[in-house]
Design a protein around this motif. Structure first.
Motif, PDB file in Angstrom:
ATOM      1  N   ASP A 246       0.874  -1.178   0.000  1.00  6.59           N
ATOM      2  CA  ASP A 246       0.000   0.000   0.000  1.00  6.59           C
ATOM      3  C   ASP A 246       0.909   1.226   0.000  1.00  6.59           C
ATOM      4  OD1 ASP A 246      -2.583  -1.291   0.184  1.00  6.59           O
ATOM      5  OD2 ASP A 246      -2.051  -1.823   2.248  1.00  6.59           O
ATOM      6  N   PRO A 247       0.375   2.385  -0.378  1.00  2.55           N
ATOM      7  CA  PRO A 247       1.202   3.593  -0.376  1.00  2.55           C
ATOM      8  C   PRO A 247       1.847   3.861   0.984  1.00  2.55           C
ATOM      9  CG  PRO A 247      -0.825   3.987  -1.582  1.00  2.55           C
ATOM     10  CD  PRO A 247      -0.964   2.635  -0.951  1.00  2.55           C
ATOM     11  N   VAL A 248       3.081   4.352   0.947  1.00  2.00           N
ATOM     12  CA  VAL A 248       3.861   4.647   2.156  1.00  2.00           C
ATOM     13  C   VAL A 248       4.270   6.114   2.142  1.00  2.00           C
ATOM     14  CG1 VAL A 248       6.026   4.203   3.396  1.00  2.00           C
ATOM     15  CG2 VAL A 248       4.739   2.292   2.398  1.00  2.00           C
ATOM     16  N   VAL A 249       3.996   6.810   3.236  1.00  2.00           N
ATOM     17  CA  VAL A 249       4.446   8.195   3.408  1.00  2.00           C
ATOM     18  C   VAL A 249       5.643   8.213   4.353  1.00  2.00           C
ATOM     19  CG1 VAL A 249       3.871  10.459   4.368  1.00  2.00           C
ATOM     20  CG2 VAL A 249       2.193   9.239   3.016  1.00  2.00           C
ATOM     21  N   VAL A 250       6.682   8.938   3.948  1.00  2.00           N
ATOM     22  CA  VAL A 250       7.840   9.182   4.815  1.00  2.00           C
ATOM     23  C   VAL A 250       8.068  10.686   4.825  1.00  2.00           C
ATOM     24  CG1 VAL A 250      10.259   8.680   5.273  1.00  2.00           C
ATOM     25  CG2 VAL A 250       8.829   6.972   4.121  1.00  2.00           C
ATOM     26  N   ALA A 251       8.094  11.304   6.002  1.00  2.00           N
ATOM     27  CA  ALA A 251       8.196  12.769   6.042  1.00  2.00           C
ATOM     28  C   ALA A 251       8.746  13.248   7.376  1.00  2.00           C
ATOM     29  CB  ALA A 251       6.822  13.404   5.791  1.00  2.00           C
ATOM     30  N   VAL A 252       9.227  14.490   7.359  1.00  2.00           N
ATOM     31  CA  VAL A 252       9.669  15.194   8.555  1.00  2.00           C
ATOM     32  C   VAL A 252       8.816  16.445   8.723  1.00  2.00           C
ATOM     33  CG1 VAL A 252      11.471  16.410   7.260  1.00  2.00           C
ATOM     34  CG2 VAL A 252      11.641  16.261   9.735  1.00  2.00           C
ATOM     35  N   ALA A 253       8.493  16.776   9.976  1.00  2.00           N
ATOM     36  CA  ALA A 253       7.730  17.990  10.292  1.00  2.00           C
ATOM     37  C   ALA A 253       8.479  18.758  11.366  1.00  2.00           C
ATOM     38  CB  ALA A 253       6.326  17.627  10.783  1.00  2.00           C
TER      39      ALA A 253
ATOM     40  N   SER B 147      11.508  22.847   5.473  1.00  2.00           N
ATOM     41  CA  SER B 147      12.110  21.517   5.567  1.00  2.00           C
ATOM     42  C   SER B 147      12.278  20.992   4.139  1.00  2.00           C
ATOM     43  CB  SER B 147      11.228  20.578   6.389  1.00  2.00           C
ATOM     44  OG  SER B 147      11.198  20.993   7.738  1.00  2.00           O
ATOM     45  N   ARG B 148      13.215  20.093   3.931  1.00  2.00           N
ATOM     46  CA  ARG B 148      13.599  19.753   2.564  1.00  2.00           C
ATOM     47  C   ARG B 148      13.531  18.264   2.236  1.00  2.00           C
ATOM     48  NH1 ARG B 148      18.805  23.717   1.303  1.00  2.00           N
ATOM     49  NH2 ARG B 148      17.600  25.674   1.240  1.00  2.00           N
ATOM     50  N   THR B 149      13.260  18.000   0.950  1.00  2.00           N
ATOM     51  CA  THR B 149      13.364  16.675   0.367  1.00  2.00           C
ATOM     52  C   THR B 149      14.343  16.753  -0.799  1.00  2.00           C
ATOM     53  OG1 THR B 149      11.091  16.074   0.929  1.00  2.00           O
ATOM     54  CG2 THR B 149      12.142  14.817  -0.819  1.00  2.00           C
ATOM     55  N   TYR B 150      15.353  15.873  -0.763  1.00  2.00           N
ATOM     56  CA  TYR B 150      16.313  15.758  -1.853  1.00  2.00           C
ATOM     57  C   TYR B 150      16.222  14.352  -2.453  1.00  2.00           C
ATOM     58  CZ  TYR B 150      18.825  19.564   0.647  1.00  2.00           C
ATOM     59  OH  TYR B 150      19.186  20.716   1.298  1.00  2.00           O
TER      60      TYR B 150
ATOM     61  N   TRP C 246      16.213   8.988  -1.295  1.00  2.00           N
ATOM     62  CA  TRP C 246      15.865  10.361  -0.943  1.00  2.00           C
ATOM     63  C   TRP C 246      16.404  10.693   0.451  1.00  2.00           C
ATOM     64  CZ3 TRP C 246      12.735   6.688  -2.985  1.00  2.00           C
ATOM     65  CH2 TRP C 246      12.216   6.924  -4.268  1.00  2.00           C
ATOM     66  N   LEU C 247      16.668  11.978   0.656  1.00  2.44           N
ATOM     67  CA  LEU C 247      17.035  12.492   1.972  1.00  2.44           C
ATOM     68  C   LEU C 247      16.026  13.560   2.347  1.00  2.44           C
ATOM     69  CD1 LEU C 247      19.249  12.706   4.294  1.00  2.44           C
ATOM     70  CD2 LEU C 247      20.119  14.674   2.994  1.00  2.44           C
ATOM     71  N   MET C 248      15.453  13.447   3.540  1.00  2.00           N
ATOM     72  CA  MET C 248      14.582  14.481   4.077  1.00  2.00           C
ATOM     73  C   MET C 248      15.194  15.027   5.351  1.00  2.00           C
ATOM     74  SD  MET C 248      11.371  12.309   3.177  1.00  2.00           S
ATOM     75  CE  MET C 248      12.465  11.405   2.100  1.00  2.00           C
ATOM     76  N   CYS C 249      15.045  16.331   5.585  1.00  2.00           N
ATOM     77  CA  CYS C 249      15.609  16.893   6.810  1.00  2.00           C
ATOM     78  C   CYS C 249      14.884  18.170   7.201  1.00  2.00           C
ATOM     79  CB  CYS C 249      17.102  17.183   6.642  1.00  2.00           C
ATOM     80  SG  CYS C 249      17.497  18.442   5.403  1.00  2.00           S
ATOM     81  N   SER C 250      14.937  18.475   8.484  1.00  2.00           N
ATOM     82  CA  SER C 250      14.498  19.788   8.958  1.00  2.00           C
ATOM     83  C   SER C 250      15.643  20.765   8.746  1.00  2.00           C
ATOM     84  CB  SER C 250      14.091  19.716  10.432  1.00  2.00           C
ATOM     85  OG  SER C 250      15.167  19.259  11.225  1.00  2.00           O
ATOM     86  N   ASP C 251      15.369  22.064   8.909  1.00  2.00           N
ATOM     87  CA  ASP C 251      16.412  23.058   8.638  1.00  2.00           C
ATOM     88  C   ASP C 251      17.506  23.059   9.697  1.00  2.00           C
ATOM     89  OD1 ASP C 251      14.906  24.239  10.649  1.00  2.00           O
ATOM     90  OD2 ASP C 251      14.856  26.217   9.716  1.00  2.00           O
TER      91      ASP C 251
END
Length: 255
Positions: free
Chosen positions: A51-58, A137-140, A199-204
């Motif tokens: 099923d769809p998967v969400v990966v995120a930072v807040a 916040s960023r996604t690369y 992918w790389l996700m990060c907060s500032d």
């Protein structure tokens, strides 16, 4: 049960940094969320993309625990709704609902007035990979050793730095929740790579303190994703650690 879309490994670390008293960052990894934590080492999990998967930072905004409440609400809602997301339109709608919910909560509690959160992440489905963000916040995408920024910073343009260090500002033009009067418009797009990818996700707390070139060098030199994430965190701490630091390194494979 959904279609077999391979698997995704996520290596995550979220930490209060060297200065802040609390961590107002939160992360979501599929059905898993981590909020208000102070991790001393990265955690890694492998999730099927049936099923769809969400990966995120807040990254929460507002102080006095208000930011922590906003970021925690955002990741919990993404964890709940992730398996039902289908693409850009559904991501856009979910983020607008979260924005409304945070503003409604703040309106009912004066001490939380103006609270909000950034968000940046990816939605991985059998049909493709999608990125999204609100705030700074960023996604690369990690491709051939290079970090290519997919997210769009909601912050004012600044003149380039003369010393090569990241140019930063604490001001953002929109967030989920917050005190902005104009309508919040999420940034959402399809990743050009439809299947396997990284992918790389990060907060500032990372991207404001560590240059893109240094992040690329750390990832390339690491012998594991856990080591890469640990060293990215250490680089931000060595550069003052003045903000909360969250790092997610995500790899999607075909099985």
């Amino acid at each position: 049960m959904g279609v077999d879309g391979g698997a995704v490994s996520v290596t995550a670390l979220t930490h209060r940094g060297a200065v802040r008293q609390a961590n107002e960052d939160a992360v979501v990894l599929g059905a898993l969320t981590v909020a208000g934590a102070d991790m001393n080492a990265p955690a890694r999990c492998v999730l099927p993309v049936t099923d769809p998967v969400v990966v995120a930072v807040a990254d929460g905004l507002g102080g006095h625990a208000a930011g922590e409440i906003a970021s925690e609400h955002a990741v919990h809602r993404m964890a709940e709704s992730g398996p039902q997301l289908t693409g850009p339109d559904s991501i856009d709608l979910l983020l607008k609902h979260i924005d409304e919910e945070i503003k409604e909560h703040a309106g009912q509690h004066a001490e939380f007035s103006g609270m909000g959160t950034t968000v940046a992440g990816v939605l991985l489905t059998a049909d493709g990979n999608f990125w999204f963000n609100v705030g700074d916040s960023r996604t690369y995408r990690l491709q051939d050793g290079r970090l290519i920024q997919l997210s769009e910073d909601d912050s004012p343009a600044l003149p380039p730095s003369e010393d090569g260090k990241p140019v930063t500002t604490n001001f953002i033009t929109q967030s989920l929740g917050g005190s902005g009067a104009s309508a919040m418009v999420p940034h959402v797009g399809r990743d050009p790579e439809p299947g396997p990818g990284a992918w790389l996700m990060c907060s500032d707390g990372l991207s404001d303190l560590v240059t893109l070139e240094e992040m690329e060098r750390i990832i390339a030199a690491a012998d594991s994703d856990e080591s890469a994430v640990q060293e990215l965190w250490r680089a931000a701490m060595d550069a003052s650690g003045r903000d909360n630091i969250s790092v997610l390194l995500v790899r999607r494979s075909t099985n």
